[in-house]
Design a protein around this motif. Structure first.
Motif, mmCIF file in Angstrom:
data_model
loop_
_atom_site.group_PDB
_atom_site.id
_atom_site.type_symbol
_atom_site.label_atom_id
_atom_site.label_comp_id
_atom_site.label_asym_id
_atom_site.label_seq_id
_atom_site.Cartn_x
_atom_site.Cartn_y
_atom_site.Cartn_z
ATOM 1 N N ARG A 6 0.824 -1.204 0.000
ATOM 2 C CA ARG A 6 0.000 0.000 0.000
ATOM 3 C C ARG A 6 0.862 1.259 0.000
ATOM 4 O O ARG A 6 0.538 2.246 -0.651
ATOM 5 N N PHE A 15 -1.991 9.300 6.115
ATOM 6 C CA PHE A 15 -2.589 8.628 7.258
ATOM 7 C C PHE A 15 -2.065 7.222 7.424
ATOM 8 O O PHE A 15 -2.628 6.425 8.141
ATOM 9 N N ILE A 16 -0.996 6.909 6.716
ATOM 10 C CA ILE A 16 -0.355 5.621 7.003
ATOM 11 C C ILE A 16 1.135 5.867 7.183
ATOM 12 O O ILE A 16 1.760 5.288 8.051
ATOM 13 N N PRO B 63 -0.209 3.499 12.593
ATOM 14 C CA PRO B 63 -1.322 2.893 11.865
ATOM 15 C C PRO B 63 -0.911 1.594 11.185
ATOM 16 O O PRO B 63 0.233 1.430 10.756
ATOM 17 N N SER B 67 -6.197 -0.121 10.755
ATOM 18 C CA SER B 67 -6.537 1.112 11.464
ATOM 19 C C SER B 67 -7.511 1.971 10.668
ATOM 20 O O SER B 67 -8.164 2.840 11.233
ATOM 21 N N ASP B 68 -7.613 1.742 9.365
ATOM 22 C CA ASP B 68 -8.569 2.493 8.546
ATOM 23 C C ASP B 68 -9.996 2.290 9.022
ATOM 24 O O ASP B 68 -10.829 3.184 8.914
ATOM 25 N N ASP B 69 -10.270 1.103 9.501
ATOM 26 C CA ASP B 69 -11.644 0.773 9.876
ATOM 27 C C ASP B 69 -11.867 0.820 11.375
ATOM 28 O O ASP B 69 -12.937 0.464 11.848
ATOM 29 N N TYR B 77 -12.049 5.305 11.014
ATOM 30 C CA TYR B 77 -10.933 6.254 10.929
ATOM 31 C C TYR B 77 -10.883 6.963 9.582
ATOM 32 O O TYR B 77 -10.639 8.159 9.498
ATOM 33 N N LYS B 78 -11.165 6.209 8.509
ATOM 34 C CA LYS B 78 -11.019 6.810 7.178
ATOM 35 C C LYS B 78 -12.122 7.804 6.851
ATOM 36 O O LYS B 78 -11.998 8.561 5.897
ATOM 37 N N HIS B 79 -13.191 7.807 7.628
ATOM 38 C CA HIS B 79 -14.259 8.764 7.374
ATOM 39 C C HIS B 79 -14.265 9.943 8.334
ATOM 40 O O HIS B 79 -15.183 10.747 8.319
ATOM 41 N N ARG B 145 -8.846 14.069 12.642
ATOM 42 C CA ARG B 145 -7.438 13.722 12.496
ATOM 43 C C ARG B 145 -6.735 14.998 12.060
ATOM 44 O O ARG B 145 -7.348 15.854 11.417
#
Lengths: 96, 191
Positions: A6, A15-16, B63, B67-69, B77-79, B145
């Motif tokens: 990714r 964000f990563i 992350p 961690s996105d979810d 997290y992604k929203h 964020r």
């Protein structure tokens, strides 16, 4: 493995990469940690260096100066270690 | 007798250890960094030494794919909405956007009433951050964020101000644009 994929797939993996989660609402610590990481990776240094054009002679000077400093620091560390070492042949040199 | 021992000791010591470089690296006329006062760039903790112990002590700092979810306040997290902070030496600009990047709120130190050099101070950044946070809470945005770009006095103060204003900060991201083969930068300042 997937996280590498990714990171590679995206040019700006937001964000990563360069991200720190805040824990226990302790924002200060998170900022400090990210600053520390950026500093250690040399990202801040590169940012500061590329704000203004550095003429080649300045680059040479800077690199030379860094070299001198590194040599001095290394040897100073060695010297301090030497002076502070524990098992000396003669515990108090010069005081016979 | 002692002298003899000392002499016998000295010889191997001298041959084993090389001489120390005991003269410090001299700062030349034009390279004296000490003359220019270090300005506050909001990068406190840059020289912190014990990074490893900090990392060992804490878990889930960075992350991962999952961690996105992760749910924060009921939202993945992604929203989560994003607060972008653009920090420079002369100003600090905040934009609050939703996850897609549509701007909801914009505020800068200049808008807040700080003028000229006062815009570029950490106090200005903090005050602006607090007022932005208040406004965001009025709009119903609670958890964000944070993305920080650039170095400046407002860097740390801005993030802190958002928290003081009552926003819940989930993560801090750095998006400073750094290139290792940049186009030629502008010419150096002459001090």
């Amino acid at each position: 493995m997937f996280i590498t994929a990714r990171l590679l797939a995206n040019r700006h993996p937001q964000f990563i990469a360069r991200t720190v989660f805040v824990q226990n609402n302790n924002v200060d610590d998170a900022c400090r940690l990210i600053n520390r990481i950026l500093g250690k990776e040399g990202i801040l240094e590169q940012y500061r260096l590329t704000r203004y054009y550095e003429k080649p002679f300045q680059t040479r000077r800077r690199v030379n100066h860094e070299r001198c400093k590194a040599i001095y620091n290394e040897d100073m560390e060695r010297k301090i270690k030497f002076v502070l070492r524990k098992n000396r042949h003669e515990p108090f040199p010069g005081c016979s | 007798m002692l002298c003899a021992i000392r002499n016998s000791l000295r010889a191997p010591l001298a041959s084993v250890g090389r001489l120390f470089h005991t003269t410090p690296a001299q700062a030349t006329e034009k390279f004296d960094h000490k003359r220019i006062p270090q300005d506050d760039e909001g990068v406190q903790g840059e020289k912190l030494v014990d990074l490893d112990s900090v990392l060992k002590a804490k878990q889930n700092l960075f992350p991962t794919l999952e961690s996105d979810d992760l749910l924060f306040d009921g939202t993945p997290y992604k929203h989560l909405p994003v607060c972008n902070i653009r920090v420079s030496h002369n100003n600090t600009i905040f934009t609050l956007t939703d996850a897609a990047g549509v701007v909801k709120l914009l505020k800068s130190c200049g808008v807040e009433g700080f003028k000229n050099t006062k815009k570029g101070t950490n106090i200005a950044a903090q005050t602006t951050a607090i007022s932005l946070a208040m406004k965001a809470i009025d709009r119903g945005i609670k958890t964000v964020r944070v993305k920080v770009r650039g170095l400046g006095p407002g860097r740390l103060a801005a993030v802190k101000g958002l928290q003081m204003g009552g926003l819940d900060i989930v993560s801090v991201t750095d998006t400073t644009r750094v290139s290792w083969n940049p186009p030629r930068p502008r010419k150096a300042r002459r001090l």
